[in-house]
Design an enzyme around this catalytic site. Structure first.
Site, PDB file in Angstrom:
ATOM      1  N   TYR A 110       0.872  -1.170   0.000  1.00  0.00           N
ATOM      2  CA  TYR A 110       0.000   0.000   0.000  1.00  0.00           C
ATOM      3  C   TYR A 110       0.911   1.223   0.000  1.00  0.00           C
ATOM      4  CZ  TYR A 110      -3.515   3.388   1.602  1.00  0.00           C
ATOM      5  OH  TYR A 110      -4.331   4.491   1.728  1.00  0.00           O
ATOM      6  N   ASP A 149      -2.353  -1.292  -3.998  1.00  0.00           N
ATOM      7  CA  ASP A 149      -2.670   0.092  -4.322  1.00  0.00           C
ATOM      8  C   ASP A 149      -1.343   0.838  -4.354  1.00  0.00           C
ATOM      9  OD1 ASP A 149      -3.369   2.732  -4.417  1.00  0.00           O
ATOM     10  OD2 ASP A 149      -4.633   2.708  -2.629  1.00  0.00           O
ATOM     11  N   HIS A 247     -12.301   1.413  -4.066  1.00  0.00           N
ATOM     12  CA  HIS A 247     -11.488   0.669  -5.031  1.00  0.00           C
ATOM     13  C   HIS A 247     -12.237  -0.609  -5.414  1.00  0.00           C
ATOM     14  CE1 HIS A 247      -7.442   2.635  -4.179  1.00  0.00           C
ATOM     15  NE2 HIS A 247      -8.172   3.066  -3.169  1.00  0.00           N
TER      16      HIS A 247
END
Length: 259
Positions: A110, A149, A247
């Site tokens: 992340y 991500d 998302h």
């Protein structure tokens, strides 16, 4: 493993406890992944017990409560598990987990957001440099599968409004250059490998502007693999109709991977 297809899924859930209240476990069961990687868990140890029969569960928590965090749920027990990217000053936010297998590493990440008015761009640049070095060390030992991500839209095709967002977090020249450098170190963007010209395929939409209703999004969630694994990639996909977060999940299918 022979010709068995392995299914990898990555999803920024924007709060694991929140998405569990939105039927996550039913979705999880239906997706039936071998490896299910989560970003932005926003929780601490002991705040949630997930009943996922047949899966090993690994969590990396941020020191700050209700913030960041990653997890991996896998049907296949790894040889080893590593938390963070070996940078103590960058590893307080629970942003990375690496699982080691016989023929590859699986790394979920992340990436830090550069934030409003790019207040965290310097931190992000330090992360990008350290992350590339960490990936490089892994890649010297075994091929790497990276997902998560990564908080950057690489090219103009990867977001709805590139001109208006130039110099905004996730689409600065610096972030895009760092992502190019990461790929140039020996990785491929698996979705673009299969679909180099596909437009309007996004993985994140702002809640604030109800952007998902008009598909005004960004593609900032990825599966990257070492080029050495190219022949083992079967397909990559974006599950844009899966709800529950701002998302959506992304998918990678691979074959002939030795576990």
């Amino acid at each position: 493993m022979g010709g068995i297809i392995l299914k990898f899924i990555s999803w920024n859930v924007n709060g694991l406890r929140a998405v569990v209240n939105k039927d996550f476990q039913s979705e999880f069961k239906q997706l039936d992944a071998d490896f299910f990687c989560i970003q932005e868990t926003k929780m601490q140890a002991g705040q949630l017990e997930l009943d996922l029969p047949g899966y090993h569960q690994y969590y990396n928590y941020a020191e700050r409560k209700g913030y960041s965090g990653t997890a991996i749920f896998t049907k296949h027990e790894p040889i080893s598990v590593h938390y963070g990217i070996d940078q103590p000053e960058l590893d307080t936010e629970g942003r990375a987990i690496t699982l080691e297998y016989q023929s590859f590493y699986l790394l979920t990440c992340y990436t830090p957001n550069s934030g409003h008015e790019l207040k965290r761009l310097d931190f992000r640049m330090k992360w990008d440099e350290a992350f590339q070095a960490y990936v490089g060390q892994l890649n010297q030992q075994k091929p790497v599968i990276i997902c998560g991500d990564l908080n950057v839209a690489h090219h103009e095709i990867d977001l709805k409004n590139p001109t208006a967002n130039h110099h905004n977090a996730g689409f600065t020249d610096e972030e895009r250059a760092d992502f190019t450098a990461l790929l140039d170190s020996g990785l491929i963007d698996t979705y673009r490998y299969f679909y180099p010209d596909k437009k309007e395929k996004y993985t994140w939409w702002s809640y604030r502007t109800k952007a998902r209703d008009v598909n005004s999004g960004w593609r900032i969630d990825y599966f990257l693999t070492s080029k050495k694994l190219t022949s083992k990639i079967s397909d990559a996909n974006i599950l844009s109709t899966t709800m529950g977060s701002d998302h959506c999940p992304v998918v990678l299918l691979m074959h002939n991977l030795e576990l």
